[in-house]
Design a protein around this motif. Structure first.
Motif, PDB file in Angstrom:
ATOM      1  N   THR A 120       0.791  72.741  10.588  1.00 20.86           N
ATOM      2  CA  THR A 120       0.537  73.915  10.261  1.00 20.86           C
ATOM      3  C   THR A 120      -0.789  74.306   9.718  1.00 20.86           C
ATOM      4  OG1 THR A 120       1.387  73.256   8.181  1.00 20.86           O
ATOM      5  CG2 THR A 120       2.959  74.172   9.637  1.00 20.86           C
ATOM      6  N   ARG A 121      -1.605  75.333  10.023  1.00 17.20           N
ATOM      7  CA  ARG A 121      -2.929  75.528   9.779  1.00 17.20           C
ATOM      8  C   ARG A 121      -2.849  76.094   8.313  1.00 17.20           C
ATOM      9  NH1 ARG A 121      -7.595  75.596  12.318  1.00 17.20           N
ATOM     10  NH2 ARG A 121      -6.677  75.214  14.599  1.00 17.20           N
ATOM     11  N   ASN A 141       1.692  75.881  14.154  1.00 17.41           N
ATOM     12  CA  ASN A 141       0.658  76.909  14.942  1.00 17.41           C
ATOM     13  C   ASN A 141      -0.407  76.424  15.580  1.00 17.41           C
ATOM     14  OD1 ASN A 141      -0.616  76.583  12.593  1.00 17.41           O
ATOM     15  ND2 ASN A 141      -0.563  78.845  12.034  1.00 17.41           N
ATOM     16  N   SER A 142      -0.669  74.914  15.456  1.00 16.90           N
ATOM     17  CA  SER A 142      -1.896  74.390  15.737  1.00 16.90           C
ATOM     18  C   SER A 142      -1.462  72.914  16.475  1.00 16.90           C
ATOM     19  CB  SER A 142      -2.881  74.061  14.861  1.00 16.90           C
ATOM     20  OG  SER A 142      -3.288  75.636  14.211  1.00 16.90           O
TER      21      SER A 142
END
Length: 490
Positions: A120-121, A141-142
């Protein structure tokens, strides 16, 4: 048990079962289709002003679940049934908790930042209010990408398939290195240079060759010109850093280095093939590996410099005598053993450190020891030195570690080591080492002195694990290397 007591027990149990209130939901970003399989770990910080990745803390809970074939549109949930570190999620006290998540899908690499792992960024916030359901969510998300080695005129990368390791592991295994050349390497195209092999400590890889701070820590650019080779002790090691030690679990990493990578580098670059001008150095886990290599392949190295090595005498293994003590976590008076010493105070305990590793899954520090020094169990996994829950030491396992106890090894094999030696071993450790490694070096020193082994051990006053490689010590190591180079006329 009487009927009325059973009814009372059930009545009291119902609120507990219904009290699973705190939840963290994890979603996949639209671009991440899956399916993904791995260990999903959530880290929290109770002090939301702090940043993740700081020193060990004894008050921050963590949670984990195993996920299988996780695809787009599905939601994973951390709740009271999840594996937990320090506190069950429903035991969190009222307040705000910052959190992040990582999905470890790469089971062939130890690090949480290994290629293919999701993270998670952004950070999430869970607000816990007593007596009511509390739900927070976050989006993975990354993806950690396979890092590219940024070669330049003075730094190159070597990647060599190891036949020895590939045969052992039944898959292709590669030896990786980052090579740093002095400016004179390109001016004098006939000159052959002394070579220094470096085994970095925990988290270090051959990418350290690209780091100015890492180069400075090993004195690159000081003294006589040398070629430096940063090795990668992290590559393709599901059980943790292997430190270039021949292991019954990890495979023959030391032999692969000496018989495959070093000859290959000597054939491709103008580095000395003379053992007298071939040096090995390392820090922490890499320090142990450097000493192991210098003892087992004495004829290959003209000198060894180890700083803050991981335990080299297992009668003092981060403060525990694994042969005589019965419990790894507690001393004979039942007191918890401390670890991570900072300003005279232990910031954590051996129990907490091991349970944090259990939260994260395979590849932690203790498991790396078990893979490097021990044997595989019937399930193919490294046999555990002690019971994770109770700390009880398995004496059968500790006996299988003995050949990797370097004090024992020196006492038993010094005559043959002395016959084939090319260079001296030098060991430096701080008096205030955060992981009590100075105690292991002290015990090692006493034992090797009884047989007059020519191994130099030195304790640096007021230095800890992280400050030991000071400018003064770095310069001293360079001077010692240069004296050997001067002696052999290069």
């Amino acid at each position: 048990m009487k009927v009325n007591n059973i009814l009372l027990f059930v009545i009291l149990l119902v609120p507990i079962l219904c009290n699973s209130q705190n939840k963290i939901q994890i979603h996949l970003a639209p671009g991440l289709k899956g399916p993904y399989t791995g260990r999903l770990v959530v880290y929290t910080l109770s002090d939301t002003t702090k940043q993740f990745g700081g020193p060990m803390s004894s008050d921050n809970a963590g949670f984990a679940i195993e996920v299988s074939n996780w695809g787009q549109g599905q939601v994973q949930e951390i709740d009271a049934s999840s594996h937990w570190f320090l506190k069950n999620i429903d035991s969190l006290t009222q307040g705000y908790y910052k959190f992040v998540a990582i999905l470890d899908t790469n089971r062939q690499e130890r690090a949480m930042s290994a290629p293919g792992n999701l993270y998670t960024r952004n950070e999430g916030i869970l607000q816990v209010i007593s007596g009511q359901p509390n739900v927070a969510s976050i989006i993975l998300n990354s993806v950690f990408l396979d890092r590219k080695f940024a070669k330049n005129d003075s730094i190159n990368e070597v990647k060599l398939r190891s036949d020895l390791l590939s045969d052992f592991r039944k898959e292709s295994i590669f030896l990786k290195a980052g090579i740093i050349f002095p400016a004179s390497y390109f001016r004098d195209t006939t000159r052959v240079f002394p070579v220094v092999y470096i085994i970095p400590g925990w988290g270090g890889t051959h990418f350290n060759a690209l780091s100015k701070n890492a180069r400075n820590a090993y004195g690159i650019g000081q003294g006589k010109d040398k070629v430096y080779v940063f090795l990668n002790p992290e590559t393709q090691t599901p059980w943790g850093l292997h430190a270039f030690v021949d292991s019954r679990v990890n495979g023959p990493w030391g032999t692969a280095l000496v018989k495959e990578l070093m000859p290959f580098i000597a054939s491709q670059f103008r580095v000395s093939k003379d053992p007298a001008l071939t040096f090995i150095t390392g820090q922490s886990s890499g320090g142990y590996g450097a000493i192991w290599l210098a003892l087992h392949y004495s004829e290959k190295f003209g000198g060894c410099w180890a700083t803050a090595p991981d335990p080299i005498d297992f009668s003092s293994f981060t403060g525990v005598d694994i042969y005589l003590e019965n419990n790894f976590y507690q001393d004979r008076l039942g007191r918890e053993r401390g670890i991570f010493l900072m300003n005279g105070t232990f910031r954590s305990t051996l129990r907490q450190a091991r349970l944090m590793e259990e939260l994260e899954g395979d590849g932690g520090q203790q498991q790396s020891f078990e893979a490097a020094f021990g044997l595989s169990g019937a399930d193919g996994r490294p046999r555990q030195l002690f019971d994770v829950k109770t700390g009880k030491i398995n004496k059968t396992v500790s006996r299988t570690w003995k050949e990797y106890d370097l004090a024992f090894y020196v006492q038993r094999h010094w005559k043959e080591i002395k016959k084939k030696r090319a260079g001296r071993i030098r060991i430096y450790v701080g008096s205030d080492d955060n992981f009590r490694l100075n105690e292991s070096v002290a015990s090692f020193t006493k034992k090797v002195k009884t047989i007059n082994a020519d191994i130099h051990c030195e304790v640096i006053p007021a230095a800890d694990h992280f400050s030991l490689r000071s400018p003064k010590l770095i310069a001293k190591i360079q001077q010692e290397m240069d004296a050997i180079i001067q002696q052999f006329g290069n």
